[in-house]
Design an enzyme around this catalytic site. Structure first.
Site, short mmCIF file in Angstrom:
data_model
loop_
_atom_site.label_atom_id
_atom_site.label_comp_id
_atom_site.label_asym_id
_atom_site.label_seq_id
_atom_site.Cartn_x
_atom_site.Cartn_y
_atom_site.Cartn_z
N GLY A 1 1.33 -23.97 88.31
CA GLY A 1 1.51 -25.32 87.78
C GLY A 1 2.66 -26.05 88.44
O GLY A 1 3.37 -25.50 89.29
N GLU B 1 -2.99 -15.47 84.55
CA GLU B 1 -1.68 -15.64 83.89
C GLU B 1 -1.54 -14.66 82.73
O GLU B 1 -0.49 -14.04 82.54
CB GLU B 1 -1.53 -17.08 83.40
CG GLU B 1 -1.40 -18.07 84.53
CD GLU B 1 -1.42 -19.53 84.10
OE1 GLU B 1 -1.00 -20.37 84.91
OE2 GLU B 1 -1.84 -19.83 82.97
N GLY C 1 -4.01 -25.33 81.35
CA GLY C 1 -4.27 -26.70 81.81
C GLY C 1 -4.64 -26.72 83.28
O GLY C 1 -5.47 -27.53 83.71
C1 5RP Z 1 -1.87 -23.32 84.38
C2 5RP Z 1 -0.91 -23.35 83.25
C3 5RP Z 1 0.35 -24.12 83.43
O1 5RP Z 1 1.42 -23.29 83.17
C4 5RP Z 1 0.36 -25.26 82.46
O2 5RP Z 1 -0.82 -26.04 82.67
C5 5RP Z 1 1.59 -26.13 82.64
O3 5RP Z 1 1.51 -26.84 83.83
P1 5RP Z 1 2.66 -27.80 84.35
O4 5RP Z 1 3.83 -26.92 84.67
O5 5RP Z 1 2.05 -28.46 85.55
O6 5RP Z 1 2.98 -28.79 83.25
O7 5RP Z 1 -1.11 -22.77 82.21
O8 5RP Z 1 -3.04 -22.63 84.05
#
Ligand code: 5RP
Length: 219
Positions: free
Chosen positions: A29, A103, A96
């Site tokens: 992310g 993960e 997201g």
């Molecule tokens: C990806 C994730 C990310 O950690 C999460 O979407 C947060 O993203 P960002 O650091 O861009 O806000 O779970 O699968």
């Protein structure tokens, strides 16, 4: 750089103090991208990284940081990753970016999970952010119907394929009052690969970027 991005960077840089050597786990992310960039400055201190996505692998390798297969690395001392939401108990919604399965595996294989985020990610109750659920493609409609029975409104992330070749349903309208229970319930639906609730293995430390500097919460 936006204020939110500056807070992500601040949290990411604060996480460097948890890096003690060995092989570490690295999430996915925009917040983690700041962490990877900062990690490059101290890469001599670690033996390498286990990555949770193709995107993070590419960024780590571009910085000359060795990326290892989890099967070759064994137990990891530290995992650093972002989140879409966290409550005060450091139970998270993640996925997201669609990397939730790897993960969750890397988080489970790590002794300490340090979550990094800007302060907007801290919520009282999880669920305003649509809950990602990775599904085997042939099970998508079946899983969606089961999620409706649980009170959610699943939306297919059309056109998106995970690094594992699967699809994502983003579930809206869930107020997640018992995260660990819902995580188990959704995990048990046939065809679900991973649900983006991280409550059975929550974060141990949450570093939030704020206008007043990094704020650290512990479980
Ligand atoms: C990806 C994730 C990310 O950690 C999460 O979407 C947060 O993203 P960002 O650091 O861009 O806000 O779970 O699968």
């Amino acid at each position: 750089m936006s204020d939110q991005d500056a807070m992500k960077k601040q949290a990411a840089e604060a996480a460097l103090s948890y890096v003690e050597g060995g092989v570490i786990g690295v999430g996915t992310g925009s917040t983690v991208n700041h962490f990877i960039d900062a990690l490059a400055g101290i890469k001599g201190r670690i033996d390498g990284a286990v990555s949770s996505s193709v995107a993070s692998t590419t960024r780590l390798e571009a910085h000359g940081i060795r990326v290892l297969d989890l099967n070759a690395a064994g137990e990891l001392s530290l995992y650093v990753d972002g989140a879409d939401e966290s409550n005060e108990r450091l139970e998270l919604i993640k996925g997201g970016g669609g990397a939730l399965t790897r993960e969750k595996i890397v988080a489970a294989a790590s002794r300490q999970f340090v979550c990094i985020a800007d302060e907007s990610k801290l919520v009282r109750v999880l669920g305003a952010f649509p809950l990602p659920v990775e599904v085997i493609p042939m099970a998508r409609s079946f899983v969606a119907r089961e999620l409706v029975r649980l009170g959610g409104s699943p939306v297919w992330r059309d056109g998106f394929v995970t690094d594992n070749g699967n699809q994502i349903l983003d579930v809206q309208n869930l107020e997640i009052l018992e995260p660990a229970k819902l995580e188990q319930t959704i995990n048990n639906i046939a065809g679900v690969v991973t649900v983006g609730i991280f409550a059975l293995r929550p974060a141990d430390v949450l570093i939030l970027g704020t206008p007043d500097g990094p704020r650290t919460l512990r479980r």
